[in-house]
Write a protein that holds these residues in place. Structure first.
Motif, mmCIF file in Angstrom:
data_model
loop_
_atom_site.group_PDB
_atom_site.id
_atom_site.type_symbol
_atom_site.label_atom_id
_atom_site.label_comp_id
_atom_site.label_asym_id
_atom_site.label_seq_id
_atom_site.Cartn_x
_atom_site.Cartn_y
_atom_site.Cartn_z
ATOM 1 N N ILE A 1 14.570 -14.913 19.309
ATOM 2 C CA ILE A 1 14.953 -15.233 17.878
ATOM 3 C C ILE A 1 14.783 -16.590 17.646
ATOM 4 N N TYR A 2 15.026 -17.761 16.255
ATOM 5 C CA TYR A 2 15.131 -18.447 16.183
ATOM 6 C C TYR A 2 15.222 -19.027 15.030
ATOM 7 N N PRO A 3 16.065 -19.559 14.705
ATOM 8 C CA PRO A 3 16.306 -20.061 13.422
ATOM 9 C C PRO A 3 15.822 -21.617 12.081
ATOM 10 N N PHE A 4 14.262 -20.865 11.798
ATOM 11 C CA PHE A 4 13.335 -21.369 11.320
ATOM 12 C C PHE A 4 14.198 -22.612 9.937
ATOM 13 N N CYS A 5 13.117 -23.613 10.106
ATOM 14 C CA CYS A 5 13.557 -24.264 8.921
ATOM 15 C C CYS A 5 12.776 -24.615 8.081
ATOM 16 N N ASN A 6 13.596 -25.180 6.816
ATOM 17 C CA ASN A 6 12.273 -26.749 5.962
ATOM 18 C C ASN A 6 11.845 -27.819 6.381
ATOM 19 N N LYS A 7 12.292 -28.381 8.055
ATOM 20 C CA LYS A 7 11.579 -29.280 7.953
ATOM 21 C C LYS A 7 12.935 -29.322 9.206
ATOM 22 N N GLN B 1 -4.693 -28.979 12.202
ATOM 23 C CA GLN B 1 -3.545 -28.889 12.182
ATOM 24 C C GLN B 1 -3.177 -27.261 11.660
ATOM 25 N N ILE B 2 -1.789 -27.039 11.830
ATOM 26 C CA ILE B 2 -1.141 -26.073 11.869
ATOM 27 C C ILE B 2 0.260 -25.979 10.169
ATOM 28 N N THR B 3 1.001 -25.356 10.337
ATOM 29 C CA THR B 3 2.352 -24.874 9.189
ATOM 30 C C THR B 3 3.410 -24.756 10.223
ATOM 31 N N SER B 4 3.714 -23.630 10.185
ATOM 32 C CA SER B 4 4.729 -23.579 10.186
ATOM 33 C C SER B 4 4.523 -23.150 12.147
ATOM 34 N N ILE C 1 22.982 -23.465 15.773
ATOM 35 C CA ILE C 1 23.375 -22.379 16.550
ATOM 36 C C ILE C 1 24.542 -21.467 15.995
ATOM 37 N N ILE C 2 25.788 -21.927 14.634
ATOM 38 C CA ILE C 2 25.782 -20.765 13.936
ATOM 39 C C ILE C 2 25.047 -20.164 12.960
ATOM 40 N N ASP C 3 23.784 -20.706 12.496
ATOM 41 C CA ASP C 3 22.472 -19.962 11.680
ATOM 42 C C ASP C 3 22.447 -18.575 12.446
ATOM 43 N N VAL C 4 22.130 -18.635 14.180
ATOM 44 C CA VAL C 4 22.186 -17.236 14.785
ATOM 45 C C VAL C 4 22.731 -16.428 15.428
ATOM 46 N N ALA C 5 24.143 -17.189 15.543
ATOM 47 C CA ALA C 5 25.050 -15.937 15.336
ATOM 48 C C ALA C 5 25.726 -15.559 14.320
ATOM 49 N N SER C 6 25.572 -16.042 12.852
ATOM 50 C CA SER C 6 26.305 -15.683 12.356
ATOM 51 C C SER C 6 24.889 -14.417 11.963
ATOM 52 N N ALA C 7 23.444 -14.875 12.141
ATOM 53 C CA ALA C 7 22.898 -13.622 11.343
ATOM 54 C C ALA C 7 22.789 -12.262 13.206
ATOM 55 N N PHE D 1 18.216 -32.851 13.662
ATOM 56 C CA PHE D 1 17.340 -32.093 14.115
ATOM 57 C C PHE D 1 16.622 -31.582 13.449
ATOM 58 N N SER D 2 17.221 -30.992 12.598
ATOM 59 C CA SER D 2 16.319 -30.028 11.486
ATOM 60 C C SER D 2 17.676 -29.785 10.442
ATOM 61 N N ASP D 3 16.891 -29.946 8.847
ATOM 62 C CA ASP D 3 17.422 -29.656 7.540
ATOM 63 C C ASP D 3 16.912 -28.574 7.020
ATOM 64 N N THR D 4 17.401 -27.861 6.423
ATOM 65 C CA THR D 4 17.432 -26.684 5.136
ATOM 66 C C THR D 4 17.149 -25.362 5.852
ATOM 67 N N PRO D 5 18.018 -24.909 6.767
ATOM 68 C CA PRO D 5 17.675 -23.503 7.256
ATOM 69 C C PRO D 5 16.800 -22.320 6.167
ATOM 70 N N LEU D 6 15.689 -21.723 6.727
ATOM 71 C CA LEU D 6 15.278 -20.787 5.710
ATOM 72 C C LEU D 6 15.769 -19.323 6.542
ATOM 73 N N GLU D 7 15.103 -18.986 7.478
ATOM 74 C CA GLU D 7 15.889 -17.365 7.698
ATOM 75 C C GLU D 7 15.824 -17.493 9.394
ATOM 76 N N VAL D 8 16.286 -16.973 10.115
ATOM 77 C CA VAL D 8 16.829 -16.732 11.498
ATOM 78 C C VAL D 8 15.618 -15.417 11.435
ATOM 79 N N ARG D 9 14.179 -15.333 12.519
ATOM 80 C CA ARG D 9 13.661 -14.523 13.143
ATOM 81 C C ARG D 9 13.271 -14.193 14.207
ATOM 82 N N GLN D 10 12.701 -13.360 14.091
ATOM 83 C CA GLN D 10 12.129 -12.940 15.622
ATOM 84 C C GLN D 10 10.656 -14.248 15.895
ATOM 85 N N ILE D 11 10.322 -14.861 17.045
ATOM 86 C CA ILE D 11 9.491 -15.596 17.103
ATOM 87 C C ILE D 11 8.373 -15.167 17.595
#
Length: 306
Positions: A276-282, A60-63, A163-169, A126-136
């Motif tokens: 880097i990756y745009p981590f999301c809530n879902k 079992q894992i989280t993010s 794509i917009i999330d990453v480019a904006s970050a 494919f995803s919903d509710t972006p949280l943050e763009v950060r390094q993996i």
């Protein structure tokens, strides 16, 4: 190696362990029951997990991973591994690869199963509710404060919002380039991909679309071609001319695998390179219909210190 039917997987040599992510998709569930293996290790969440029984182990894992699965592999003494990358969330997959490298698992097979189509074509979410763009984790470079010539390379998938999330970050990046899957996994997918990516034009800039030749192209189902395409691009552009370089795998899982292989073989952590990756809530699991071709890749990771 390409297989035209999941039934063909029954002829593979038996693995000690198959690692797969438990999601609601036939293209993940069906290969798992056909690949010969002593044990299946399902990576799952509390809300979505199979019944634990003989021959099945749950993690079992989280993010992101904590590395426990790799420590368990060490303790079990397993050598012949297969990882089905199809259902993994990309940050989980890339971190698993780094943990495997750190623990000395440098040779294993991976499986990827293509869908017949995405459920809602270019409108599939494919995803919903972006949280943050950060390094993996495990993919951070030695960045410098000078950002005057930063480069951002985005493997562009259908999810234009990410794509917009990453480019904006990384809006300060002087140069932004898209990596497209071409040839695509099916004929219509390239056109759908372009349509979705184009919706991020304001964040990326118009150059990527006015002159498509400035982008990078690699087959959507070939991680090794992706790694080579990235290497060729960086060599052609005189990699030392860039200040910081950011790569973001937002397309197919084989391309994400290829980006990770490129980073590891190039020792990106010793350079000003990060993934880097745009981590999301879902993340939405069941986005496809049907099963098309299945691909098996023999992966070699560089030994640490080599």
């Amino acid at each position: 190696m390409k297989y035209d039917s999941v039934d063909n997987l029954s002829g593979l040599e038996e693995y000690d362990c198959l690692i797969s992510s438990y999601v609601e998709a036939d293209r993940v569930r069906e290969p798992a029951v056909r690949i010969p293996c002593k044990e299946i290790w399902w990576v799952c969440t509390e809300l979505n997990k199979p019944e634990e029984k003989e021959g099945i182990r749950l993690f079992q894992i989280t993010s992101e991973f904590d590395g426990g699965i790799c420590e368990a592999l060490k303790q079990a003494g397993y050598k012949r591994l297969c990882i089905d990358i199809t259902g993994f969330v990309i940050p989980q997959l890339l971190l698993l690869l780094r943990f495997l490298q750190i623990k000395g698992f440098n040779s294993f097979d991976t499986i990827y199963t293509e869908p017949n189509k995405y459920k809602y074509n270019e409108n599939t979410q494919f995803s919903d509710t972006p949280l943050e763009v950060r390094q993996i984790l495990g993919y951070g470079g030695q960045h410098v404060s000078d950002m005057k010539n930063d480069l951002l390379v985005i493997a562009a998938g259908y999810d234009h919002s990410r794509i917009i999330d990453v480019a904006s970050a990384k809006k300060s990046a002087k140069k932004k380039v898209l990596l497209f899957g071409f040839p695509p996994t099916s004929p219509g997918m390239f056109q759908e991909n372009i349509l979705r990516a184009y919706q991020a034009e304001t964040a990326i800039g118009t150059d990527c679309f006015k002159n498509m030749d400035m982008n990078i192209f690699a087959p959507a189902n070939d991680p090794f071609s992706t790694a080579q395409a990235l290497r060729d691009y960086m060599n052609r552009k005189r990699r030392n001319d860039f200040t910081n370089v950011y790569f973001s795998p937002l397309a197919s899982k084989p391309q994400a695998l290829g980006m990770a292989l490129f980073y590891m073989w190039e020792k990106g952590w010793e350079k000003q390179w990060s993934i880097i990756y745009p981590f999301c809530n879902k993340y939405i699991d069941d986005t496809t219909t049907g099963i098309s071709r299945i691909w098996r890749y023999e992966v070699e990771l560089p030994e640490l210190g080599s």
